[in-house]
Design a protein around this motif. Structure first.
Motif, mmCIF file in Angstrom:
data_model
loop_
_atom_site.group_PDB
_atom_site.id
_atom_site.type_symbol
_atom_site.label_atom_id
_atom_site.label_comp_id
_atom_site.label_asym_id
_atom_site.label_seq_id
_atom_site.Cartn_x
_atom_site.Cartn_y
_atom_site.Cartn_z
ATOM 1 N N HIS A 31 -0.548 -20.081 -6.214
ATOM 2 C CA HIS A 31 0.584 -19.164 -6.144
ATOM 3 C C HIS A 31 0.608 -18.290 -4.860
ATOM 4 O O HIS A 31 1.699 -18.228 -4.241
ATOM 5 C CB HIS A 31 0.237 -18.220 -7.354
ATOM 6 C CG HIS A 31 1.371 -17.174 -7.603
ATOM 7 N ND1 HIS A 31 1.227 -15.911 -6.986
ATOM 8 C CD2 HIS A 31 2.486 -17.115 -8.413
ATOM 9 C CE1 HIS A 31 2.447 -15.362 -7.532
ATOM 10 N NE2 HIS A 31 3.003 -16.054 -7.992
ATOM 11 N N HIS A 32 -0.384 -17.852 -4.465
ATOM 12 C CA HIS A 32 -0.630 -17.264 -3.074
ATOM 13 C C HIS A 32 -0.024 -17.996 -2.067
ATOM 14 O O HIS A 32 0.695 -17.684 -1.102
ATOM 15 C CB HIS A 32 -1.998 -16.764 -2.660
ATOM 16 C CG HIS A 32 -2.138 -16.333 -1.602
ATOM 17 N ND1 HIS A 32 -1.870 -15.220 -1.150
ATOM 18 C CD2 HIS A 32 -2.617 -17.034 -0.274
ATOM 19 C CE1 HIS A 32 -2.039 -14.726 0.324
ATOM 20 N NE2 HIS A 32 -2.617 -15.973 0.774
ATOM 21 N N TYR A 33 -0.456 -19.425 -1.859
ATOM 22 C CA TYR A 33 0.180 -20.256 -0.771
ATOM 23 C C TYR A 33 1.641 -20.363 -0.871
ATOM 24 O O TYR A 33 2.275 -20.272 0.340
ATOM 25 C CB TYR A 33 -0.270 -21.656 -1.112
ATOM 26 C CG TYR A 33 -0.078 -22.532 -0.077
ATOM 27 C CD1 TYR A 33 -0.708 -22.715 1.397
ATOM 28 C CD2 TYR A 33 0.979 -23.409 -0.304
ATOM 29 C CE1 TYR A 33 -0.266 -23.584 2.283
ATOM 30 C CE2 TYR A 33 1.353 -24.337 0.721
ATOM 31 C CZ TYR A 33 0.954 -24.404 1.899
ATOM 32 O OH TYR A 33 1.283 -25.275 2.935
ATOM 33 N N ASN A 34 2.159 -20.617 -2.073
ATOM 34 C CA ASN A 34 3.671 -20.834 -2.235
ATOM 35 C C ASN A 34 4.503 -19.413 -2.009
ATOM 36 O O ASN A 34 5.668 -19.574 -1.638
ATOM 37 C CB ASN A 34 4.042 -21.321 -3.673
ATOM 38 C CG ASN A 34 3.518 -22.839 -3.976
ATOM 39 O OD1 ASN A 34 3.294 -23.588 -2.631
ATOM 40 N ND2 ASN A 34 3.246 -23.087 -4.896
ATOM 41 N N HIS A 35 4.025 -18.181 -2.445
ATOM 42 C CA HIS A 35 4.818 -17.062 -2.687
ATOM 43 C C HIS A 35 4.413 -15.917 -1.547
ATOM 44 O O HIS A 35 5.491 -15.314 -1.239
ATOM 45 C CB HIS A 35 4.751 -16.434 -3.921
ATOM 46 C CG HIS A 35 5.404 -17.373 -5.232
ATOM 47 N ND1 HIS A 35 4.722 -18.276 -5.703
ATOM 48 C CD2 HIS A 35 6.377 -17.257 -5.454
ATOM 49 C CE1 HIS A 35 5.354 -18.887 -6.464
ATOM 50 N NE2 HIS A 35 6.572 -18.320 -6.468
ATOM 51 N N GLU A 36 3.304 -16.205 -0.899
ATOM 52 C CA GLU A 36 2.852 -15.050 -0.182
ATOM 53 C C GLU A 36 2.333 -15.485 1.535
ATOM 54 O O GLU A 36 2.689 -14.854 2.373
ATOM 55 C CB GLU A 36 1.729 -14.220 -0.756
ATOM 56 C CG GLU A 36 2.099 -13.625 -2.127
ATOM 57 C CD GLU A 36 0.927 -12.988 -2.702
ATOM 58 O OE1 GLU A 36 -0.074 -12.573 -2.032
ATOM 59 O OE2 GLU A 36 1.018 -12.736 -4.067
ATOM 60 N N ARG A 37 1.820 -16.385 1.284
ATOM 61 C CA ARG A 37 1.085 -16.911 2.585
ATOM 62 C C ARG A 37 2.057 -17.578 3.642
ATOM 63 O O ARG A 37 3.044 -18.406 3.436
ATOM 64 C CB ARG A 37 0.273 -18.252 2.427
ATOM 65 C CG ARG A 37 -0.821 -18.690 3.621
ATOM 66 C CD ARG A 37 -1.230 -19.909 3.094
ATOM 67 N NE ARG A 37 -2.229 -20.215 4.428
ATOM 68 C CZ ARG A 37 -1.737 -21.348 5.437
ATOM 69 N NH1 ARG A 37 -0.220 -21.128 5.526
ATOM 70 N NH2 ARG A 37 -2.563 -21.392 6.398
ATOM 71 N N PRO A 38 2.141 -16.856 5.022
ATOM 72 C CA PRO A 38 3.245 -17.182 5.793
ATOM 73 C C PRO A 38 2.953 -18.384 6.247
ATOM 74 O O PRO A 38 1.750 -18.870 6.430
ATOM 75 C CB PRO A 38 3.243 -16.024 6.803
ATOM 76 C CG PRO A 38 1.801 -15.553 6.816
ATOM 77 C CD PRO A 38 1.315 -15.760 5.292
ATOM 78 N N SER A 65 7.082 -17.573 3.835
ATOM 79 C CA SER A 65 6.005 -18.684 2.625
ATOM 80 C C SER A 65 7.033 -19.778 2.161
ATOM 81 O O SER A 65 8.325 -19.596 2.403
ATOM 82 C CB SER A 65 5.899 -17.706 1.530
ATOM 83 O OG SER A 65 7.246 -17.279 0.746
ATOM 84 N N GLU A 125 10.127 -18.277 0.089
ATOM 85 C CA GLU A 125 11.001 -17.649 0.780
ATOM 86 C C GLU A 125 11.743 -18.573 1.652
ATOM 87 O O GLU A 125 12.772 -18.183 1.640
ATOM 88 C CB GLU A 125 10.299 -16.709 1.653
ATOM 89 C CG GLU A 125 9.686 -15.742 0.768
ATOM 90 C CD GLU A 125 8.716 -14.677 1.675
ATOM 91 O OE1 GLU A 125 8.609 -13.431 1.525
ATOM 92 O OE2 GLU A 125 8.316 -15.014 2.806
#
Length: 259
Positions: free
Chosen positions: A235-242, A250, A253
């Motif tokens: 979830h972090h990788y898909n939605h937050e991690r640039p 992300s 995004e």
């Protein structure tokens, strides 16, 4: 010395440094005609037998005792069983063109790790090559081709069906279950050339990030705990991690801006 110096055989052998038995030895060439004939007949009847099997048959018929003798004649007659050469897998080179929309092409590959008790488990990573989004991760102790097919069906229910999925030549991906799954769904399986992981560069890059940022950063006490932590990382990788290749957006995004 016996002829020229009239020495006895005993004295001549002692002076020459050889034994009298060796001097008196006369070679008696073995008569292999019957053995050779029988071996040829057995080899013709049992063409898939090697020399050890043929020797056992000859020994049962009291033709021979020493297997070295059987092997010598076996070689002389050129009866070696030809071992079928292993079929070398040939795959065409996969062009690494970047897709221009979401769900056009996915890539998948396995990553292995272990729990704190030493038990190993595997993770199947599936990534969308367009926006580098982690489509899904299957975490289990062992994963068969049938499980891969079922997992892909679940992902397709949540998303749009891809046109192609790139993978290596692992037994799970080349299994009959995956072949029939590809035929039924119409999703093409694109196999990279053996020994060319760069042809599956998108998921290989993802695997490196996943191992560095998730697997190497945690000890998992159980498989359920591993699934929970891996879900959080996804979830972090898909939605937050640039992502540097996505202009530091992300994956989600980037897909939203491109829509």
């Amino acid at each position: 010395m016996i002829e020229n110096s009239s020495l006895s055989q005993r004295t001549a052998c002692r002076l020459a440094g050889i034994s009298r038995s060796a001097y008196a030895y006369r070679a008696c060439p073995p008569n292999d005609a019957k053995l050779r004939e029988r071996l040829l007949k057995l080899a013709a009847r049992h063409s898939s037998y090697g020399y050890l099997f043929l020797h056992a048959l000859l020994k049962k018929d009291k033709f021979v005792v020493n297997k070295k003798r059987t092997y010598r004649i076996y070689r002389e007659e050129g009866l070696q069983v030809r071992t079928k050469a292993r079929k070398k897998l040939q795959r065409p080179r996969m062009p690494m063109e970047v897709p221009n929309q979401v769900n056009q092409r996915w890539s998948m590959d396995f990553v292995a790790d272990q729990l704190s008790n030493g038990r190993r488990f595997r993770v199947l990573n599936v990534v969308d090559d367009y926006n580098r989004e982690m489509v899904g991760q299957l975490v289990s102790i062992s994963i068969s081709g049938r499980q891969v097919a079922r997992f892909l069906d679940e992902l397709i229910l949540e998303r749009q069906r891809p046109k192609t999925i790139i993978c290596d030549n692992g037994t799970e991906f080349t299994s009959k279950a995956m072949f029939f799954w590809s035929q039924e769904t119409g999703v093409k399986l694109g196999f990279i050339q053996p020994g060319k992981p760069t042809q599956n560069a998108f998921v290989e890059s993802l695997n490196g990030k996943f191992r560095k940022e998730c697997l190497n950063a945690h000890w998992f006490r159980s498989l359920d705990e591993a699934r929970d932590i891996i879900d959080q990382w996804r979830h972090h990788y898909n939605h937050e991690r640039p992502h540097s290749s996505l202009n530091y957006l992300s994956p989600v995004e980037f897909a939203q801006q491109a829509a």
